[in-house]
Motif scaffolding. Structure first.
Motif, PDB file in Angstrom:
ATOM      1  N   ILE A  93      56.127 -20.468  64.819  1.00  0.00           N
ATOM      2  CA  ILE A  93      55.599 -21.460  63.862  1.00  0.00           C
ATOM      3  C   ILE A  93      55.368 -22.793  64.573  1.00  0.00           C
ATOM      4  O   ILE A  93      54.343 -23.446  64.365  1.00  0.00           O
ATOM      5  CB  ILE A  93      56.540 -21.600  62.649  1.00  0.00           C
ATOM      6  N   VAL A  94      56.281 -23.195  65.440  1.00  0.00           N
ATOM      7  CA  VAL A  94      56.097 -24.421  66.218  1.00  0.00           C
ATOM      8  C   VAL A  94      54.826 -24.297  67.059  1.00  0.00           C
ATOM      9  O   VAL A  94      54.025 -25.233  67.138  1.00  0.00           O
ATOM     10  CB  VAL A  94      57.331 -24.704  67.105  1.00  0.00           C
ATOM     11  N   LYS A  95      54.628 -23.141  67.654  1.00  0.00           N
ATOM     12  CA  LYS A  95      53.442 -22.913  68.483  1.00  0.00           C
ATOM     13  C   LYS A  95      52.165 -23.024  67.651  1.00  0.00           C
ATOM     14  O   LYS A  95      51.190 -23.656  68.082  1.00  0.00           O
ATOM     15  CB  LYS A  95      53.538 -21.532  69.132  1.00  0.00           C
ATOM     16  N   ARG A  96      52.157 -22.437  66.448  1.00  0.00           N
ATOM     17  CA  ARG A  96      50.955 -22.481  65.596  1.00  0.00           C
ATOM     18  C   ARG A  96      50.615 -23.909  65.165  1.00  0.00           C
ATOM     19  O   ARG A  96      49.468 -24.333  65.249  1.00  0.00           O
ATOM     20  CB  ARG A  96      51.166 -21.620  64.338  1.00  0.00           C
ATOM     21  N   VAL A  97      51.608 -24.641  64.701  1.00  0.00           N
ATOM     22  CA  VAL A  97      51.365 -26.023  64.258  1.00  0.00           C
ATOM     23  C   VAL A  97      51.024 -26.906  65.460  1.00  0.00           C
ATOM     24  O   VAL A  97      50.125 -27.749  65.393  1.00  0.00           O
ATOM     25  CB  VAL A  97      52.566 -26.573  63.466  1.00  0.00           C
ATOM     26  N   GLY A  98      51.692 -26.702  66.578  1.00  0.00           N
ATOM     27  CA  GLY A  98      51.402 -27.464  67.792  1.00  0.00           C
ATOM     28  C   GLY A  98      49.969 -27.272  68.256  1.00  0.00           C
ATOM     29  O   GLY A  98      49.325 -28.215  68.734  1.00  0.00           O
ATOM     30  N   ALA A  99      49.440 -26.056  68.101  1.00  0.00           N
ATOM     31  CA  ALA A  99      48.047 -25.793  68.489  1.00  0.00           C
ATOM     32  C   ALA A  99      47.079 -26.592  67.620  1.00  0.00           C
ATOM     33  O   ALA A  99      46.061 -27.097  68.108  1.00  0.00           O
ATOM     34  CB  ALA A  99      47.747 -24.303  68.383  1.00  0.00           C
ATOM     35  N   VAL A 100      47.390 -26.743  66.344  1.00  0.00           N
ATOM     36  CA  VAL A 100      46.535 -27.533  65.450  1.00  0.00           C
ATOM     37  C   VAL A 100      46.593 -29.009  65.841  1.00  0.00           C
ATOM     38  O   VAL A 100      45.567 -29.696  65.878  1.00  0.00           O
ATOM     39  CB  VAL A 100      46.944 -27.327  63.974  1.00  0.00           C
ATOM     40  N   VAL A 101      47.773 -29.493  66.162  1.00  0.00           N
ATOM     41  CA  VAL A 101      47.931 -30.896  66.586  1.00  0.00           C
ATOM     42  C   VAL A 101      47.128 -31.144  67.868  1.00  0.00           C
ATOM     43  O   VAL A 101      46.386 -32.128  67.964  1.00  0.00           O
ATOM     44  CB  VAL A 101      49.425 -31.240  66.782  1.00  0.00           C
ATOM     45  N   PHE A 102      47.237 -30.240  68.844  1.00  0.00           N
ATOM     46  CA  PHE A 102      46.482 -30.405  70.080  1.00  0.00           C
ATOM     47  C   PHE A 102      44.976 -30.297  69.819  1.00  0.00           C
ATOM     48  O   PHE A 102      44.186 -31.046  70.399  1.00  0.00           O
ATOM     49  CB  PHE A 102      46.897 -29.369  71.130  1.00  0.00           C
ATOM     50  N   GLY A 103      44.566 -29.389  68.946  1.00  0.00           N
ATOM     51  CA  GLY A 103      43.148 -29.261  68.604  1.00  0.00           C
ATOM     52  C   GLY A 103      42.588 -30.551  68.024  1.00  0.00           C
ATOM     53  O   GLY A 103      41.456 -30.950  68.321  1.00  0.00           O
ATOM     54  N   ALA A 104      43.393 -31.220  67.208  1.00  0.00           N
ATOM     55  CA  ALA A 104      42.968 -32.498  66.631  1.00  0.00           C
ATOM     56  C   ALA A 104      42.774 -33.547  67.725  1.00  0.00           C
ATOM     57  O   ALA A 104      41.789 -34.293  67.730  1.00  0.00           O
ATOM     58  CB  ALA A 104      43.998 -32.967  65.599  1.00  0.00           C
ATOM     59  N   ALA A 105      43.714 -33.596  68.673  1.00  0.00           N
ATOM     60  CA  ALA A 105      43.591 -34.545  69.788  1.00  0.00           C
ATOM     61  C   ALA A 105      42.351 -34.234  70.618  1.00  0.00           C
ATOM     62  O   ALA A 105      41.634 -35.145  71.051  1.00  0.00           O
ATOM     63  CB  ALA A 105      44.844 -34.501  70.655  1.00  0.00           C
ATOM     64  N   ASP A 106      42.064 -32.965  70.808  1.00  0.00           N
ATOM     65  CA  ASP A 106      40.897 -32.586  71.585  1.00  0.00           C
ATOM     66  C   ASP A 106      39.598 -32.978  70.871  1.00  0.00           C
ATOM     67  O   ASP A 106      38.617 -33.346  71.513  1.00  0.00           O
ATOM     68  CB  ASP A 106      40.928 -31.090  71.890  1.00  0.00           C
ATOM     69  N   ASP A 107      39.594 -32.930  69.538  1.00  0.00           N
ATOM     70  CA  ASP A 107      38.424 -33.386  68.780  1.00  0.00           C
ATOM     71  C   ASP A 107      38.197 -34.887  68.993  1.00  0.00           C
ATOM     72  O   ASP A 107      37.061 -35.342  69.140  1.00  0.00           O
ATOM     73  CB  ASP A 107      38.588 -33.098  67.289  1.00  0.00           C
ATOM     74  N   VAL A 108      39.272 -35.667  69.002  1.00  0.00           N
ATOM     75  CA  VAL A 108      39.161 -37.110  69.251  1.00  0.00           C
ATOM     76  C   VAL A 108      38.617 -37.344  70.659  1.00  0.00           C
ATOM     77  O   VAL A 108      37.719 -38.164  70.860  1.00  0.00           O
ATOM     78  CB  VAL A 108      40.519 -37.816  69.046  1.00  0.00           C
ATOM     79  N   ARG A 109      39.143 -36.607  71.639  1.00  0.00           N
ATOM     80  CA  ARG A 109      38.656 -36.722  73.016  1.00  0.00           C
ATOM     81  C   ARG A 109      37.153 -36.455  73.091  1.00  0.00           C
ATOM     82  O   ARG A 109      36.398 -37.233  73.659  1.00  0.00           O
ATOM     83  CB  ARG A 109      39.378 -35.725  73.931  1.00  0.00           C
ATOM     84  N   SER A 110      36.741 -35.388  72.465  1.00  0.00           N
ATOM     85  CA  SER A 110      35.327 -35.002  72.495  1.00  0.00           C
ATOM     86  C   SER A 110      34.442 -36.073  71.857  1.00  0.00           C
ATOM     87  O   SER A 110      33.416 -36.454  72.419  1.00  0.00           O
ATOM     88  CB  SER A 110      35.152 -33.661  71.777  1.00  0.00           C
ATOM     89  N   ASP A 111      34.852 -36.581  70.704  1.00  0.00           N
ATOM     90  CA  ASP A 111      34.041 -37.603  70.038  1.00  0.00           C
ATOM     91  C   ASP A 111      34.002 -38.906  70.830  1.00  0.00           C
ATOM     92  O   ASP A 111      32.973 -39.592  70.851  1.00  0.00           O
ATOM     93  CB  ASP A 111      34.545 -37.846  68.614  1.00  0.00           C
ATOM     94  N   ALA A 112      35.092 -39.253  71.486  1.00  0.00           N
ATOM     95  CA  ALA A 112      35.087 -40.458  72.331  1.00  0.00           C
ATOM     96  C   ALA A 112      34.103 -40.279  73.489  1.00  0.00           C
ATOM     97  O   ALA A 112      33.326 -41.189  73.803  1.00  0.00           O
ATOM     98  CB  ALA A 112      36.489 -40.753  72.851  1.00  0.00           C
ATOM     99  N   GLN A 113      34.113 -39.116  74.121  1.00  0.00           N
ATOM    100  CA  GLN A 113      33.183 -38.858  75.222  1.00  0.00           C
ATOM    101  C   GLN A 113      31.737 -38.884  74.742  1.00  0.00           C
ATOM    102  O   GLN A 113      30.871 -39.461  75.407  1.00  0.00           O
ATOM    103  CB  GLN A 113      33.506 -37.521  75.888  1.00  0.00           C
ATOM    104  N   ILE A 114      31.471 -38.300  73.598  1.00  0.00           N
ATOM    105  CA  ILE A 114      30.113 -38.298  73.054  1.00  0.00           C
ATOM    106  C   ILE A 114      29.647 -39.723  72.776  1.00  0.00           C
ATOM    107  O   ILE A 114      28.490 -40.078  73.039  1.00  0.00           O
ATOM    108  CB  ILE A 114      30.036 -37.421  71.793  1.00  0.00           C
ATOM    109  N   SER A 115      30.548 -40.571  72.274  1.00  0.00           N
ATOM    110  CA  SER A 115      30.159 -41.950  71.957  1.00  0.00           C
ATOM    111  C   SER A 115      29.727 -42.729  73.198  1.00  0.00           C
ATOM    112  O   SER A 115      28.929 -43.660  73.103  1.00  0.00           O
ATOM    113  CB  SER A 115      31.297 -42.688  71.237  1.00  0.00           C
ATOM    114  N   LEU A 116      30.231 -42.355  74.363  1.00  0.00           N
ATOM    115  CA  LEU A 116      29.861 -43.039  75.607  1.00  0.00           C
ATOM    116  C   LEU A 116      28.471 -42.635  76.087  1.00  0.00           C
ATOM    117  O   LEU A 116      27.799 -43.396  76.774  1.00  0.00           O
ATOM    118  CB  LEU A 116      30.873 -42.736  76.710  1.00  0.00           C
TER     119      LEU A 116
END
Length: 178
Positions: free
Chosen positions: A21-44
Motif C-alpha cells: 500500500i505504501v508503494k502504491r500511494v508513493g507511486a501516485v505521489v511521485f507521479g504528481a511530482a513528475d507532472d509538475v516537472r514536465s509542466d515546468a519544462q514545457i513552460s520554458l
C-alpha cells in the motif's frame, strides 16, 4: 508545497497497511511530482527561440529557453516512503525563479555597435585591451517563475489523485487486501 489535510493520520494508517500500500500511494505521489516537472519544462520551451534570435522572457513569466541547461536540470525525486520533490539545480535556477540582484564587479570590455547597443567582449578577444570597461554595478533580475506556476497548475489534480489513492488504500486495508 502541496499538503493533504489530515495527512498525518493517513500516513500512519497507510504505513500500518504494509509495504504494498505504501508503494502504491508513493507511486501516485511521485507521479504528481513528475507532472509538475514536465509542466515546468514545457513552460520554458513554449515560444522560446535559442541562439542568435533568443529573446529573454518578460518579467513574471517563465524564462525562455536558450541553451536547455535550466530545463534539463529540473528533476522529480522520489523521497521514500510517501514524499517527492521537484528541484532545478542549474546554477541560476533560483535567481530565475525568485529574482535577485547580482553585484557585478565591472571590468567587462565593451563597444557600442551601429545599432546603439552594447556588445560585451571577453578578455580573450584581441580587441579587449583597447576597449572601455564597465564600472561596478548592480544587475537586477526580476523573478521569472517556472516551478511555482507548474505546481499551481497541478495542485487540484495532485490533491485529487492523492486523495483517491489514499482512499483506495484505506478501502483495501479495510477489506484485508494489500
Amino acid at each position: 508545497m502541496v499538503k493533504t489535510t489530515g495527512s498525518g493520520s493517513y500516513l500512519r494508517r497507510i504505513r500500518q497497511g504494509g509495504a504494498e500500500i505504501v508503494k502504491r500511494v508513493g507511486a501516485v505521489v511521485f507521479g504528481a511530482a513528475d507532472d509538475v516537472r514536465s509542466d515546468a519544462q514545457i513552460s520554458l520551451t513554449t515560444g522560446a527561440t535559442s541562439g542568435a534570435n533568443h529573446t529573454p522572457s518578460a518579467p513574471g513569466t517563465p524564462p525562455n529557453q536558450d541553451s536547455g541547461t535550466l530545463g534539463n536540470s529540473i528533476q522529480a525525486l522520489r523521497l521514500p516512503p510517501l514524499r517527492a520533490q521537484v528541484i532545478a539545480d542549474a546554477p541560476y535556477a533560483a535567481i530565475q525563479e525568485y529574482g535577485g540582484i547580482i553585484n557585478h564587479p565591472g571590468g567587462t570590455a565593451y563597444f557600442i555597435g551601429e545599432d546603439g547597443m552594447a556588445t560585451f567582449v571577453g578578455n580573450d578577444d584581441p580587441r579587449a585591451a583597447s576597449l572601455p570597461r564597465t564600472r561596478p554595478h548592480e544587475i537586477v533580475l526580476p523573478a521569472r517563475p517556472y516551478l511555482r506556476p507548474a505546481l499551481e497548475k497541478n495542485r487540484d489534480q495532485i490533491n485529487s489523485d492523492i486523495t483517491k489513492a489514499v482512499n483506495s488504500a484505506m478501502k483495501a486495508m479495510k477489506n484485508g487486501a494489500g
